[in-house]
Design a protein around this motif. Structure first.
Motif, PDB file in Angstrom:
ATOM      1  N   ASP A 194      -5.943  -0.839  -4.809  1.00  0.00           N
ATOM      2  CA  ASP A 194      -4.980  -1.510  -3.704  1.00  0.00           C
ATOM      3  C   ASP A 194      -5.913  -2.358  -2.801  1.00  0.00           C
ATOM      4  O   ASP A 194      -6.860  -1.828  -2.055  1.00  0.00           O
ATOM      5  CB  ASP A 194      -4.551  -0.218  -2.860  1.00  0.00           C
ATOM      6  N   GLU A 195      -5.740  -3.495  -3.138  1.00  0.00           N
ATOM      7  CA  GLU A 195      -6.467  -4.707  -2.405  1.00  0.00           C
ATOM      8  C   GLU A 195      -8.223  -4.421  -2.536  1.00  0.00           C
ATOM      9  O   GLU A 195      -9.028  -4.540  -1.795  1.00  0.00           O
ATOM     10  CB  GLU A 195      -6.267  -4.745  -1.146  1.00  0.00           C
ATOM     11  N   SER A 227       0.805  -1.249  -0.120  1.00  0.00           N
ATOM     12  CA  SER A 227      -0.014   0.150   0.042  1.00  0.00           C
ATOM     13  C   SER A 227       0.962   1.261   0.010  1.00  0.00           C
ATOM     14  O   SER A 227       0.526   2.309  -0.575  1.00  0.00           O
ATOM     15  CB  SER A 227      -0.846   0.110   1.203  1.00  0.00           C
TER      16      SER A 227
HETATM   17 MG    MG Z   1      -2.232  -2.703   2.271  1.00  0.00          MG
END
Ligand code: MG
Ligand code: ADP
Lengths: 278, 269
Positions: A164-165, A45
């Motif tokens: 991001d995810e 991240s």
């Molecule tokens: Mg993360």
């Protein structure tokens, strides 16, 4: 053409902390779909936030479309080129209705009303959200919420999309739904896509996979190559996707299947064919 | 319950009042509230009654929705009435017992005050029944704009309000989840002494708080990533459109204000 370039990037959150990113060198080509994988806390991240100048390196350099993120004057421009979608759908939808949220980015950069209405509608159509324009975000499914976030992201006509995810809080249907739309953007609109994930099934679909561990890149190459590299996966504390384990077990028993880039359907088809031949 | 909090009391519809510009509705309500209370002359109340019935007619919202939202207010109105009934000592006595006496003045005063409050609350509910909170926020923002010159952060205030509106349902959902989770661990919110019940609430609010900070941080990142840089140079997706009927409505209420002023200056009380 390289669209993102990271050269010897180092980063820590506070001067007293340990390094979160160590000597990151990464080049991403325009139109590529790159997945970044790694265990929790490996710095994925953090790395993503360098791509649209939310963070800037303490050492090294990040260039987006040739613009350095270290120059504050570039930030507005860079953020228009790079759209991000985050993990928790509930924490990134700002607008009271779907269309309001999709319009948020456009409002921020002062797009005139008529153009805004048109672009909002276009993005909503592209993400298959027609009919939900006036819905309130909390009434949508997880997959729909993430598609709203995607629609908001693409309304800005970005060159690069960073997720991001974005699928990690969704159920399998929602996941597939979001990935399908992302794949479409990458193929049809030639958008550069960077997906961060710890679901290796998702990484299999990408053009290239980057493996991170403790803030460093320890693998970078074709997913099919990296996913068969057991040492690397073990080092990164990642579990080989089931399909790879299966193919490997089958080859061990002498079933003639190659471990190239293979999808679940392809595998089923190949196995059926083999069955008929027997 | 959830729905009630989210959309306030909004009842969807396409009536004249529904389609009015929120700014016009706000201006009308403000004029109404101020001038209804400026004078005690019966004309003023009668005018107010006429305006309210007209607005009520044009809003086309069934009476039960008003009643639903006004249960608490009815108590206040009754209380006001009773207070006036017993405490006013004017006019001839109409009913007396050894303990208290009710005078005619009390009945009229009480009735007057109660009607005034009732009219006020009906008018205010009319606004919230026909306008979404989002539209109200937009209306307030534009009406407050002149205050910007005085340094009031109008954009920020309105933005905060709309973010709050957006997150209220999310937080309620989360509260429900936490309550369930704590119940599953044996927490008991409905039995025991008041003190124990209060203590049981703490494990709900702490996770809620922590999670809210996380949310706020995420939201700030998402907003920054989407190019939010404050109110400067922003355009708006939601446009308010002022139509002729909005002007007419404001004129009607302005006329009411004018009449009240004339009555006030000419007639004393
Ligand atoms: Mg993360
Ligand atoms: N806001 C922050 N302040 C300080 N440290 C942080 C912050 N965010 C993340 N970290 C630390 O940075 C490291 C990498 O985190 P992150 O980039 O979120 O990893 P990942 O996304 O791969 O799980 C972790 O050790 C984490 O504790």
């Amino acid at each position: 053409m390289e669209i993102i370039q990271m050269n010897n990037v180092y980063f820590r959150y506070r001067p007293s902390d340990k390094l979160v990113l160590k000597n990151i060198n990464l080049t991403i080509q325009s139109g590529e779909w790159v997945s970044i994988v790694g265990h929790n806390g490996s710095g994925k991240s953090t790395l993503a936030k360098f791509m649209n100048a939310l963070f800037t390196p303490i050492e090294g350099q990040v260039l987006v479309s040739g613009l350095s993120t270290s120059n504050v004057n570039n930030h507005t421009l860079i953020r228009r080129k790079v759209a991000m979608v985050f993990q928790n759908p509930d924490n990134q939808i700002v607008g009271p209705t779907v269309e309001d949220d999709v319009a948020f980015g456009l409002e921020n950069c002062g797009v005139p009303y008529e153009e805004m209405v048109q672009r909002v509608q276009e993005s909503i159509n592209k993400m298959g959200l027609n009919g939900l324009e006036l819905s309130e975000p909390h009434r949508l499914s997880g997959g729909q919420k993430q598609r709203v976030a995607l629609a908001g992201a693409i309304s800005m006509n970005p060159k690069i999309l960073v997720l991001d995810e974005a699928t990690s809080m969704l159920d399998p249907t929602g996941r597939e739904e979001v990935i399908r739309y992302v794949q479409k953007l990458n193929r049809d609109e030639n958008m550069t896509v960077i997906t961060i994930t710890h679901d290796l099934k998702e990484a299999v679909l990408s053009d290239r996979m980057v493996v991170m561990k403790d803030g460093a890149i320890i693998g970078n190459g074709l997913p099919s190559a990296l996913l068969t590299n057991k040492d690397l996966l073990k080092q990164a504390r990642l579990r080989q996707p089931f399909i790879y384990e299966l193919v490997e077990a089958l080859t061990c028993r002498g079933v003639p299947i190659s471990v190239g880039q293979i999808s679940e359907e392809e595998l089923v088809k190949t196995l059926c064919k083999l069955q008929q031949q027997m | 319950m959830l729905d009630h909090v989210i959309i306030g009391q909004y009842v969807p519809g396409k009536s004249f009042v529904h389609r009015m510009d929120p700014r016009a509705k706000l201006i009308c309500l403000m004029l109404f509230v101020v001038f209804l209370f400026i004078s005690r002359h019966p004309f003023v109340l009668i005018g107010g009654l006429i305006l309210t019935t007209t607005a009520f007619y044009y809003a086309k919202i069934p009476l039960r929705f008003y009643i639903k939202g006004m249960r608490f207010i009815v108590i206040i109105i009754l209380f006001t009435f009773i207070l006036h009934l017993f405490l006013t000592r004017e006019g001839p006595a109409i009913f007396s017992t050894p303990i208290f006496t009710i005078y005619l003045g009390g009945v009229t005063q009480g009735g007057f005050m109660a009607t005034r409050l009732l009219v006020l609350f009906i008018m205010a509910s009319l606004l919230t029944l026909t306008t979404t909170p989002v539209a109200l926020t937009d209306g307030l923002e534009t009406l407050m704009k002149p205050l910007k010159k005085l340094g009031v952060p109008t954009h920020e205030l309105a933005f905060m309000m709309s973010i709050a509106l957006r997150f209220i349902p999310t937080l309620l959902d989360e509260t429900a989840k936490i309550i369930k989770a704590q119940r599953a661990r044996g927490a008991n919110f409905t039995q025991g002494s008041l003190w124990n019940r209060l203590k049981a609430v703490i494990p709900i609010f702490i996770p809620l708080f922590v999670q809210s900070f996380k949310r706020a941080e995420d939201l700030a990142t998402a907003m920054e990533a989407r190019g939010y840089e404050g109110g400067e140079g922003r355009t708006k997706f939601r446009l308010l459109t002022w139509l002729k009927k909005d002007t007419y409505a404001v004129i009607v209420f302005a006329l009411y204000a004018l009449i009240v002023l004339i009555v006030k200056i000419g007639g004393g009380n």
